[in-house]
Motif scaffolding. Structure first.
Motif, PDB file in Angstrom:
ATOM      1  N   UNK A  36       0.842  -1.216   0.000  1.00 52.07           N
ATOM      2  CA  UNK A  36       0.000   0.000   0.000  1.00 52.07           C
ATOM      3  C   UNK A  36       0.872   1.258   0.000  1.00 52.07           C
ATOM      4  N   UNK A  37       1.941   1.228   0.795  1.00 51.97           N
ATOM      5  CA  UNK A  37       2.827   2.407   0.865  1.00 51.97           C
ATOM      6  C   UNK A  37       3.490   2.626  -0.498  1.00 51.97           C
ATOM      7  N   UNK A  38       4.010   1.543  -1.089  1.00 56.41           N
ATOM      8  CA  UNK A  38       4.690   1.697  -2.385  1.00 56.41           C
ATOM      9  C   UNK A  38       3.732   2.230  -3.444  1.00 56.41           C
ATOM     10  N   UNK A  39       2.508   1.699  -3.431  1.00 56.60           N
ATOM     11  CA  UNK A  39       1.507   2.149  -4.414  1.00 56.60           C
ATOM     12  C   UNK A  39       1.217   3.652  -4.230  1.00 56.60           C
ATOM     13  N   UNK A  40       1.107   4.076  -2.975  1.00 53.06           N
ATOM     14  CA  UNK A  40       0.830   5.504  -2.717  1.00 53.06           C
ATOM     15  C   UNK A  40       2.013   6.367  -3.170  1.00 53.06           C
ATOM     16  N   UNK A  41       3.236   5.905  -2.904  1.00 52.05           N
ATOM     17  CA  UNK A  41       4.426   6.662  -3.337  1.00 52.05           C
ATOM     18  C   UNK A  41       4.431   6.772  -4.865  1.00 52.05           C
ATOM     19  N   UNK A  42       4.100   5.663  -5.541  1.00 50.67           N
ATOM     20  CA  UNK A  42       4.079   5.670  -7.020  1.00 50.67           C
ATOM     21  C   UNK A  42       3.104   6.719  -7.550  1.00 50.67           C
ATOM     22  N   UNK A  43       1.961   6.870  -6.873  1.00 53.58           N
ATOM     23  CA  UNK A  43       0.945   7.802  -7.374  1.00 53.58           C
ATOM     24  C   UNK A  43       1.234   9.258  -7.024  1.00 53.58           C
ATOM     25  N   UNK A  44       1.914   9.500  -5.877  1.00 63.83           N
ATOM     26  CA  UNK A  44       2.074  10.884  -5.412  1.00 63.83           C
ATOM     27  C   UNK A  44       3.422  11.525  -5.774  1.00 63.83           C
ATOM     28  N   UNK A  45       4.413  10.719  -6.174  1.00 62.73           N
ATOM     29  CA  UNK A  45       5.757  11.274  -6.401  1.00 62.73           C
ATOM     30  C   UNK A  45       5.754  12.375  -7.461  1.00 62.73           C
ATOM     31  N   UNK A  46       5.268  12.042  -8.656  1.00 63.01           N
ATOM     32  CA  UNK A  46       5.360  13.033  -9.741  1.00 63.01           C
ATOM     33  C   UNK A  46       4.474  14.262  -9.467  1.00 63.01           C
ATOM     34  N   UNK A  47       3.231  14.079  -8.997  1.00 61.03           N
ATOM     35  CA  UNK A  47       2.446  15.291  -8.655  1.00 61.03           C
ATOM     36  C   UNK A  47       3.133  16.160  -7.592  1.00 61.03           C
ATOM     37  N   UNK A  48       3.891  15.528  -6.670  1.00 64.25           N
ATOM     38  CA  UNK A  48       4.602  16.333  -5.657  1.00 64.25           C
ATOM     39  C   UNK A  48       5.657  17.213  -6.322  1.00 64.25           C
ATOM     40  N   UNK A  49       6.337  16.668  -7.336  1.00 63.39           N
ATOM     41  CA  UNK A  49       7.352  17.484  -8.029  1.00 63.39           C
ATOM     42  C   UNK A  49       6.694  18.650  -8.790  1.00 63.39           C
ATOM     43  N   UNK A  50       5.446  18.429  -9.230  1.00 65.57           N
ATOM     44  CA  UNK A  50       4.735  19.499  -9.962  1.00 65.57           C
ATOM     45  C   UNK A  50       4.313  20.639  -9.042  1.00 65.57           C
ATOM     46  N   UNK A  51       4.225  20.366  -7.728  1.00 66.82           N
ATOM     47  CA  UNK A  51       3.804  21.414  -6.786  1.00 66.82           C
ATOM     48  C   UNK A  51       4.670  22.662  -6.893  1.00 66.82           C
ATOM     49  N   UNK A  52       5.951  22.490  -7.264  1.00 60.76           N
ATOM     50  CA  UNK A  52       6.884  23.630  -7.301  1.00 60.76           C
ATOM     51  C   UNK A  52       6.629  24.565  -8.478  1.00 60.76           C
ATOM     52  N   UNK A  53       5.681  24.175  -9.344  1.00 62.84           N
ATOM     53  CA  UNK A  53       5.335  25.052 -10.459  1.00 62.84           C
ATOM     54  C   UNK A  53       6.102  24.704 -11.718  1.00 62.84           C
ATOM     55  N   UNK A  54       5.801  25.406 -12.819  1.00 62.24           N
ATOM     56  CA  UNK A  54       6.412  25.090 -14.109  1.00 62.24           C
ATOM     57  C   UNK A  54       7.924  25.278 -14.068  1.00 62.24           C
ATOM     58  N   UNK A  55       8.652  24.689 -15.041  1.00 65.21           N
ATOM     59  CA  UNK A  55      10.106  24.907 -15.081  1.00 65.21           C
ATOM     60  C   UNK A  55      10.408  26.398 -15.221  1.00 65.21           C
ATOM     61  N   UNK A  56      11.603  26.785 -14.770  1.00 62.19           N
ATOM     62  CA  UNK A  56      11.961  28.217 -14.765  1.00 62.19           C
ATOM     63  C   UNK A  56      11.816  28.844 -16.150  1.00 62.19           C
ATOM     64  N   UNK A  57      12.096  28.048 -17.184  1.00 61.07           N
ATOM     65  CA  UNK A  57      12.020  28.582 -18.549  1.00 61.07           C
ATOM     66  C   UNK A  57      10.572  28.897 -18.944  1.00 61.07           C
ATOM     67  N   UNK A  58       9.619  28.381 -18.154  1.00 56.08           N
ATOM     68  CA  UNK A  58       8.214  28.527 -18.520  1.00 56.08           C
ATOM     69  C   UNK A  58       7.402  29.147 -17.372  1.00 56.08           C
ATOM     70  N   UNK A  59       8.113  29.882 -16.500  1.00 51.05           N
ATOM     71  CA  UNK A  59       7.454  30.457 -15.317  1.00 51.05           C
ATOM     72  C   UNK A  59       7.354  31.973 -15.488  1.00 51.05           C
ATOM     73  N   UNK A  60       6.171  32.476 -15.879  1.00 49.56           N
ATOM     74  CA  UNK A  60       6.076  33.914 -16.194  1.00 49.56           C
ATOM     75  C   UNK A  60       6.312  34.825 -14.990  1.00 49.56           C
ATOM     76  N   UNK A  61       6.091  34.333 -13.770  1.00 50.02           N
ATOM     77  CA  UNK A  61       6.122  35.235 -12.602  1.00 50.02           C
ATOM     78  C   UNK A  61       7.438  35.245 -11.832  1.00 50.02           C
ATOM     79  N   UNK A  62       8.281  34.204 -12.009  1.00 51.77           N
ATOM     80  CA  UNK A  62       9.425  34.053 -11.106  1.00 51.77           C
ATOM     81  C   UNK A  62      10.371  35.254 -11.104  1.00 51.77           C
ATOM     82  N   UNK A  63      10.787  35.723 -12.284  1.00 49.49           N
ATOM     83  CA  UNK A  63      11.814  36.776 -12.321  1.00 49.49           C
ATOM     84  C   UNK A  63      11.334  38.019 -11.568  1.00 49.49           C
ATOM     85  N   UNK A  64      10.091  38.434 -11.854  1.00 45.63           N
ATOM     86  CA  UNK A  64       9.554  39.637 -11.208  1.00 45.63           C
ATOM     87  C   UNK A  64       9.408  39.422  -9.693  1.00 45.63           C
TER      88      UNK A  64
END
Ligand code: FAQ
Length: 325
Positions: A188-216
């Motif tokens: 159960x733990x492994x299955x939950x890690x498999x499902x949540x890992x990539x969405x957790x990385x997305x929490x930080x927002x788009x890559x810097x090259x595609x982040x309209x607000x970061x520089x400002x």
């Protein structure tokens, strides 16, 4: 005729820039450019909405938590999230917006909340993984916000981060307990890690090259690091924790780069991120429907509280007048 106004505007702008350059805080009474104010309202409101919507996925497990201790811990965590939402709405209100209006903007789809809360909690292991990964990512992102240039936001973050740290530990402790349990619990733990890992990385927002607000936002000291910097910090922090736990992170390309001391990781599915932001995640509709229902069902409580406060305020004022007369 317009020259004195321009001179005054220039002076205000210079004062604002000098405050930032000296690493001092901008406070609600201070002059600030309209763009700075609007950026803060956007980010703080989205952050507040995320905390409040974020109560739903874990809240679903309150009745099913397997022991009194687990229920008490989870209840405390979900209540903390409500508190975080309240501090953040209060911080947003110092910028001249109204929290009811912000809630309307959320339920009408005019403001966002974190993509992560559009995924379902399918098993009890998800509660542990949210604490470990989602709160872990939130801490990485939010600790630098304690040094954000806007005073009320930075101060709210200090307390929030302390509580997030407890949240992460409770999640990790829950997972350690499950990993020491049966094969079924480990699966159960492994299955939950498999499902949540990539969405957790997305929490930080788009890559810097595609982040309209970061520089400002960085120039204004609202954000202190870029999205990619914080994502990398999270990966580096989490890999050893996964090893200790005994789970595999679902990325065959994950490896330590000895030259940099950082972990390389595979490509994030940004199409999925964009789909979730556009409302197409597995739980978007459900989350907003519940939030709208809570807003509507709670209207009488807010009205009663406002009427009570007005009555109390009037009685207090009358007493004060009587005393001074
Ligand atoms: N989800 O130009 P950027 C938590 C939007 S709290 C949805 O890079 P920015 C606690 C972004 O708003 C989690 N939208 O934007 C908890 C912008 O939209 P807009 C929330 C996202 O602002 C744990 C557009 O994409 N934390 O988890 C996301 O410079 C467990 C372009 O992006 C915060 O809000 C996303 N993941 O950087 C609760 C932290 N990423 O308005 C319960 C404060 C980006 O231009 C259980 N916020 N967008 O149309 C921040 O640090 C920043 O706002 C970022 C985005 C880093 C999220």
């Amino acid at each position: 005729m317009s020259a004195p106004v321009d001179v005054a505007a220039d002076e205000l702008e210079r004062g604002f820039e000098a405050t930032l350059a000296a690493q001092r805080r901008i406070e609600p009474r201070d002059w600030m450019p309209e763009g700075y104010r609007a950026t803060l309202v956007r980010q703080i409101a989205q952050h507040a909405h995320s905390e409040i919507i974020g109560m739903q996925p874990e809240g679903d497990w309150l009745l099913a938590a397997p022991s009194l201790r687990r229920k008490a811990v989870l209840l405390a965590k979900v209540q903390d999230e409500a508190g975080h939402g309240m501090y953040l709405y209060a911080a947003a209100e110092t910028l001249g917006v109204d929290r009811d209006d912000l809630t309307d903007r959320l339920v009408e789809g005019r403001q966002k909340y974190s993509s992560i809360f559009n995924y379902p909690t399918l098993t009890y292991a998800d509660v542990g993984v949210i604490g470990w990964l989602v709160d872990g990512a939130a801490i990485c992102n939010q600790v630098p916000l304690c040094r954000s240039s806007y005073g009320p936001y930075a101060r709210a973050m200090v307390r929030i981060c302390k509580e997030e740290s407890f949240h992460q530990r409770q999640g990790y402790e829950l997972l350690l307990t499950m990993m020491r349990g049966t094969d079924e619990q480990r699966a159960m733990v492994q299955d939950a890690v498999d499902r949540w890992w990539w969405p957790s990385l997305m929490m930080f927002g788009p890559p810097d090259t595609d982040s309209p607000n970061t520089a400002r936002s960085m120039a204004w000291g609202i954000k202190r690091h870029t999205n990619d910097e914080l994502r990398q910090r999270f990966v580096d922090m989490t890999v050893p924790q996964a090893e200790f736990l005994g789970v595999t992170l679902p990325d065959p390309e994950l490896s330590l780069d000895p030259a940099t001391g950082h972990h390389r990781f595979g490509a994030i599915d940004w199409d999925e991120f964009r789909r979730v932001l556009a409302g197409g995640g597995p739980c978007n509709a459900e989350r907003i429907t519940r939030r709208r229902a809570a807003r509507d069902d709670g209207a009488w409580v807010r009205e009663a509280a406002a009427a009570h406060a007005a009555k109390h305020g009037a009685a207090h004022a009358a007493k004060q007048t009587g005393r001074t007369a």
